[in-house]
Design a protein around this motif. Structure first.
Motif, PDB file in Angstrom:
ATOM      1  N   VAL A 172       0.257  18.870  -9.264  1.00 26.34           N
ATOM      2  CA  VAL A 172       0.896  17.772  -8.511  1.00 26.34           C
ATOM      3  C   VAL A 172       0.034  17.181  -7.469  1.00 26.34           C
ATOM      4  N   ALA A 173       0.660  16.117  -6.855  1.00 26.29           N
ATOM      5  CA  ALA A 173      -0.075  15.288  -5.626  1.00 26.29           C
ATOM      6  C   ALA A 173       0.996  14.515  -5.120  1.00 26.29           C
ATOM      7  N   GLN A 174       0.742  14.488  -4.120  1.00 25.71           N
ATOM      8  CA  GLN A 174       1.646  13.498  -2.836  1.00 25.71           C
ATOM      9  C   GLN A 174       0.767  12.434  -2.415  1.00 25.71           C
ATOM     10  N   LEU A 175       1.519  11.147  -2.539  1.00 28.89           N
ATOM     11  CA  LEU A 175       1.079  10.154  -1.679  1.00 28.89           C
ATOM     12  C   LEU A 175       1.797   9.346  -0.793  1.00 28.89           C
ATOM     13  N   LEU A 176       1.327   9.435   0.476  1.00 33.95           N
ATOM     14  CA  LEU A 176       1.789   8.875   1.792  1.00 33.95           C
ATOM     15  C   LEU A 176       1.467   7.604   2.163  1.00 33.95           C
ATOM     16  N   HIS A 177       2.383   6.696   2.401  1.00 32.77           N
ATOM     17  CA  HIS A 177       1.834   5.359   2.804  1.00 32.77           C
ATOM     18  C   HIS A 177       2.134   5.421   4.184  1.00 32.77           C
ATOM     19  N   VAL A 178       1.222   5.248   5.085  1.00 32.81           N
ATOM     20  CA  VAL A 178       1.515   5.350   6.721  1.00 32.81           C
ATOM     21  C   VAL A 178       1.045   4.184   7.471  1.00 32.81           C
ATOM     22  N   GLN A 179       1.478   4.214   8.562  1.00 31.10           N
ATOM     23  CA  GLN A 179       1.410   2.918   9.446  1.00 31.10           C
ATOM     24  C   GLN A 179       1.106   3.476  10.978  1.00 31.10           C
ATOM     25  N   SER A 180       0.051   3.032  11.597  1.00 30.50           N
ATOM     26  CA  SER A 180      -0.217   3.623  13.041  1.00 30.50           C
ATOM     27  C   SER A 180       0.938   3.137  13.762  1.00 30.50           C
ATOM     28  N   ALA A 181       1.402   3.917  14.723  1.00 32.91           N
ATOM     29  CA  ALA A 181       2.374   3.620  15.807  1.00 32.91           C
ATOM     30  C   ALA A 181       1.689   2.900  17.092  1.00 32.91           C
ATOM     31  N   LEU A 182       0.518   2.789  17.117  1.00 28.69           N
ATOM     32  CA  LEU A 182      -0.218   2.142  18.103  1.00 28.69           C
ATOM     33  C   LEU A 182      -0.918   1.074  17.450  1.00 28.69           C
ATOM     34  N   PHE A 196      -2.943   3.067   6.007  1.00 27.51           N
ATOM     35  CA  PHE A 196      -3.637   3.726   4.799  1.00 27.51           C
ATOM     36  C   PHE A 196      -2.918   4.419   3.861  1.00 27.51           C
ATOM     37  N   LEU A 197      -3.384   4.906   3.231  1.00 33.45           N
ATOM     38  CA  LEU A 197      -2.896   5.859   2.064  1.00 33.45           C
ATOM     39  C   LEU A 197      -3.681   7.264   2.154  1.00 33.45           C
ATOM     40  N   ILE A 198      -2.714   8.238   2.075  1.00 32.11           N
ATOM     41  CA  ILE A 198      -3.086   9.687   2.007  1.00 32.11           C
ATOM     42  C   ILE A 198      -2.593  10.297   0.817  1.00 32.11           C
ATOM     43  N   GLU A 227      -3.906   2.739  -7.522  1.00 35.65           N
ATOM     44  CA  GLU A 227      -4.111   1.352  -7.939  1.00 35.65           C
ATOM     45  C   GLU A 227      -2.623   0.713  -8.285  1.00 35.65           C
ATOM     46  N   GLN A 228      -1.732   1.554  -8.980  1.00 37.45           N
ATOM     47  CA  GLN A 228      -0.422   0.974  -9.415  1.00 37.45           C
ATOM     48  C   GLN A 228       0.133   0.662  -8.069  1.00 37.45           C
ATOM     49  N   TYR A 229       0.314   1.457  -7.176  1.00 40.24           N
ATOM     50  CA  TYR A 229       1.061   1.199  -5.852  1.00 40.24           C
ATOM     51  C   TYR A 229       0.318   0.267  -5.028  1.00 40.24           C
ATOM     52  N   GLN A 230      -0.939   0.113  -4.953  1.00 37.35           N
ATOM     53  CA  GLN A 230      -1.565  -0.848  -4.287  1.00 37.35           C
ATOM     54  C   GLN A 230      -1.100  -2.322  -4.835  1.00 37.35           C
ATOM     55  N   ARG A 231      -1.142  -2.271  -6.078  1.00 44.39           N
ATOM     56  CA  ARG A 231      -0.808  -3.556  -6.950  1.00 44.39           C
ATOM     57  C   ARG A 231       0.694  -3.899  -6.859  1.00 44.39           C
ATOM     58  N   GLU A 232       1.769  -3.061  -6.854  1.00 47.23           N
ATOM     59  CA  GLU A 232       3.181  -3.305  -6.799  1.00 47.23           C
ATOM     60  C   GLU A 232       3.238  -3.893  -5.284  1.00 47.23           C
ATOM     61  N   ASN A 233       2.757  -3.307  -4.285  1.00 45.11           N
ATOM     62  CA  ASN A 233       2.914  -3.529  -2.977  1.00 45.11           C
ATOM     63  C   ASN A 233       2.057  -4.650  -2.258  1.00 45.11           C
ATOM     64  N   LYS A 234       1.064  -5.030  -3.109  1.00 50.23           N
ATOM     65  CA  LYS A 234       0.397  -6.169  -2.893  1.00 50.23           C
ATOM     66  C   LYS A 234      -0.548  -5.692  -1.637  1.00 50.23           C
ATOM     67  N   LEU A 235      -1.340  -4.512  -1.594  1.00 45.68           N
ATOM     68  CA  LEU A 235      -2.125  -4.054  -0.467  1.00 45.68           C
ATOM     69  C   LEU A 235      -3.409  -4.407  -0.829  1.00 45.68           C
ATOM     70  N   ASN A 236      -4.116  -4.905   0.153  1.00 49.31           N
ATOM     71  CA  ASN A 236      -5.551  -4.983  -0.012  1.00 49.31           C
ATOM     72  C   ASN A 236      -6.418  -4.379   1.246  1.00 49.31           C
ATOM     73  N   LEU A 237      -7.612  -3.947   0.903  1.00 51.87           N
ATOM     74  CA  LEU A 237      -8.405  -3.520   1.960  1.00 51.87           C
ATOM     75  C   LEU A 237      -7.817  -2.463   2.667  1.00 51.87           C
ATOM     76  N   MET A 238      -7.450  -1.328   2.214  1.00 53.09           N
ATOM     77  CA  MET A 238      -6.584  -0.438   2.978  1.00 53.09           C
ATOM     78  C   MET A 238      -7.266   0.772   2.565  1.00 53.09           C
ATOM     79  N   PRO A 239      -7.699   1.746   3.869  1.00 55.61           N
ATOM     80  CA  PRO A 239      -8.363   3.011   3.469  1.00 55.61           C
ATOM     81  C   PRO A 239      -7.545   4.065   2.771  1.00 55.61           C
ATOM     82  N   ILE A 240      -8.122   4.759   2.007  1.00 55.64           N
ATOM     83  CA  ILE A 240      -7.706   5.712   1.039  1.00 55.64           C
ATOM     84  C   ILE A 240      -8.202   7.007   1.615  1.00 55.64           C
ATOM     85  N   LEU A 241      -7.391   8.069   1.693  1.00 60.77           N
ATOM     86  CA  LEU A 241      -7.945   9.435   1.997  1.00 60.77           C
ATOM     87  C   LEU A 241      -7.499  10.295   0.908  1.00 60.77           C
TER      88      LEU A 241
END
Length: 478
Positions: A172-182, A196-198, A227-241
């Motif tokens: 299995v895998a977990q995908l988290l989409h996070v946003q900096s608090a600062l 960014f995505l983890i 890629e599917q998640y990025q397309r569905e949420n219209k995410l561009n130029l986002m780092p992926i870890l």
């Protein structure tokens, strides 16, 4: 295949993260704390570094589930899970180490989800330390799984998704989409909060070379979902870890596949190591059940500053590489391999039926964990360059024998059609690799100390600093 997990939010602001990381705090095998100076490396980049911005630290660690930890090599059935005091003590030491390290993000593998006491211990300790946690069990009640923890004072978790591979390894895998608090000082338009995505995962162990296809498919499914998640949420130029135990070395097909998709190994970037054979053996992170030491734990980074190859094309190249390896293991050289693939056909070409039969003979199809019929057809379409229904010798050499994953070349988005609007440029925030450390430190020298007892894996911690990146907006192609 995918389930949505509860999103979490926070409103706290954090200053400089891990300000004391220059002298990394670590635990000895006996649970005592010692200190060691960490090395530091930087990504060479034309982008401008963002000074005085908070760093992001990430730790990945396979903590060795007690149900798998052998206590008696002569009697393999004796496992740590049978001795509560033993597994409780070891996991408390692991927690002490994690809480002392206090990374912004923690990705654990072989987390014993089947034991309520251990689960409660981690959730309470990490929760009291300010982390929000997400856990995911492997399918078919395997007993272990993943745990990802994120510091609430550093990030808001916008979304958490579960990716179930439904394969023979029940991975299995977990995908988290996070946003900096600062907010960061982003660009001319003002400040912005970095997103960014983890991904946290644990790939199948290569018990047999035929399982290479399964392992490759596991990574393929992860990237497809990203890629599917990025397309569905219209995410561009986002780092992926991509974090976790990849159960494969730098010379493997999975490594080459990820490199072809624009990912870099954070540890190797920090220490200025290349993809060469010599550099592949400079460090280790695991002593497996066979007693072999190897480097298998990675934190992959992709800033999306380069155009990536179409994902299916990279996957096909990687599978062709696996086919070639299987043929070479049968002591077949180029011409012999072509003759094997074309079988009894008297013409100087390979037919689809002969191609399928050859894959069956090398155990790549016809088994529960082999290539599917659709994947086999996709491979054939890649091999049949001119589309005439057969693969000639030159096509065989170009697509199958000499095909290999390579780093994608940079392209100007405005030179392509269908991917983006011409001339549309965007400035965003990416990551530079500031520092990467393995514990115990002997692992960085390619050695495994006998007195190390936390796990059979070395935790890897990487510190990232924000960096401005510029690139054209695009829709990632399959």
């Amino acid at each position: 295949m995918v389930a949505v997990v509860e999103s979490n939010a926070n409103s706290n602001i954090v200053g400089q993260l891990n300000s004391g990381f220059n002298e990394s705090n670590i635990l000895n095998g006996n649970g005592t704390i010692s200190r060691t100076n960490s090395g530091c490396g930087y990504v060479s980049s034309t982008s401008s570094a963002m000074t005085d911005e908070p760093c992001v630290s990430c730790t990945t660690f396979n903590i060795l589930a007690p149900i798998y930890k052998r206590l008696d090599q002569k009697n393999q059935s004796v496992r740590e899970s049978n001795f509560r005091a033993v597994w409780l003590s070891r996991n408390q030491k692991i927690l002490n180490w994690l809480l002392h390290e206090r990374s912004s993000i923690i990705c654990l593998q072989e987390f014993w989800v089947g034991n309520e006491e251990l689960v409660h211990m981690y959730q309470q300790s990490l929760g009291d330390a300010g982390y929000v946690t997400f856990q995911l069990a492997r399918t078919n009640n395997r007993g272990d799984g993943l745990l990802t923890a994120v510091r609430k004072d550093c990030f808001t978790v916008l979304n958490c998704r579960e990716v179930l591979f439904h394969d023979c390894g029940d991975r299995v895998a977990q995908l988290l989409h996070v946003q900096s608090a600062l907010p960061f000082s982003q660009n001319r338009k003002g400040t912005a909060q970095q997103e960014f995505l983890i991904v946290n995962t644990h790939l199948l162990f290569p018990h047999d070379s035929c399982l290479s296809v399964v392992r490759l498919d596991q990574v393929y499914k992860i990237l497809q979902y990203v890629e599917q998640y990025q397309r569905e949420n219209k995410l561009n130029l986002m780092p992926i870890l991509l974090c976790g135990d990849w159960n494969g070395s730098k010379s493997g097909h999975v490594y080459k596949f990820l490199r072809s998709q624009g990912f870099v190994s954070s540890y190797d970037i920090a220490h200025q190591y290349t993809d060469s054979y010599a550099d592949a053996h400079r460090w280790v992170s695991h002593r497996n059940h066979r007693g072999n030491i190897c480097g298998v734990d990675f934190i992959w980074l992709c800033n999306s500053i380069k155009s990536r190859k179409p994902l299916k094309k990279s996957w096909s190249e990687a599978v062709f590489g696996i086919i070639k390896c299987q043929l070479q293991k049968a002591s077949l050289v180029e011409k012999d391999a072509f003759a094997f693939l074309k079988a009894d056909n008297h013409g100087n070409f390979i037919t689809y039926s002969a191609f399928c039969e050859a894959l069956r003979q090398v155990n790549l199809i016809g088994l529960p964990y082999g290539l599917s019929s659709q994947e086999t057809e996709d491979l054939w379409m890649q091999a049949d360059i001119n589309g005439n229904g057969v693969v000639g010798y030159e096509e065989f050499k170009r697509r199958i024998w000499n095909s290999e994953c390579s780093e994608p070349r940079e392209e100007n988005c405005s030179e392509r059609t269908g991917d983006c609007e011409q001339g549309l440029e965007e400035e965003a925030i990416g990551f530079n690799v500031k520092k990467a450390v393995l514990f115990p430190r002997e692992a960085e020298k390619g050695r495994w100390p006998e007195n190390y007892s936390l796990s059979d894996h070395a935790p890897l911690t990487v510190v990232f600093s924000p960096v401005r990146i510029q690139g054209s907006q695009r829709v990632t192609r399959l």
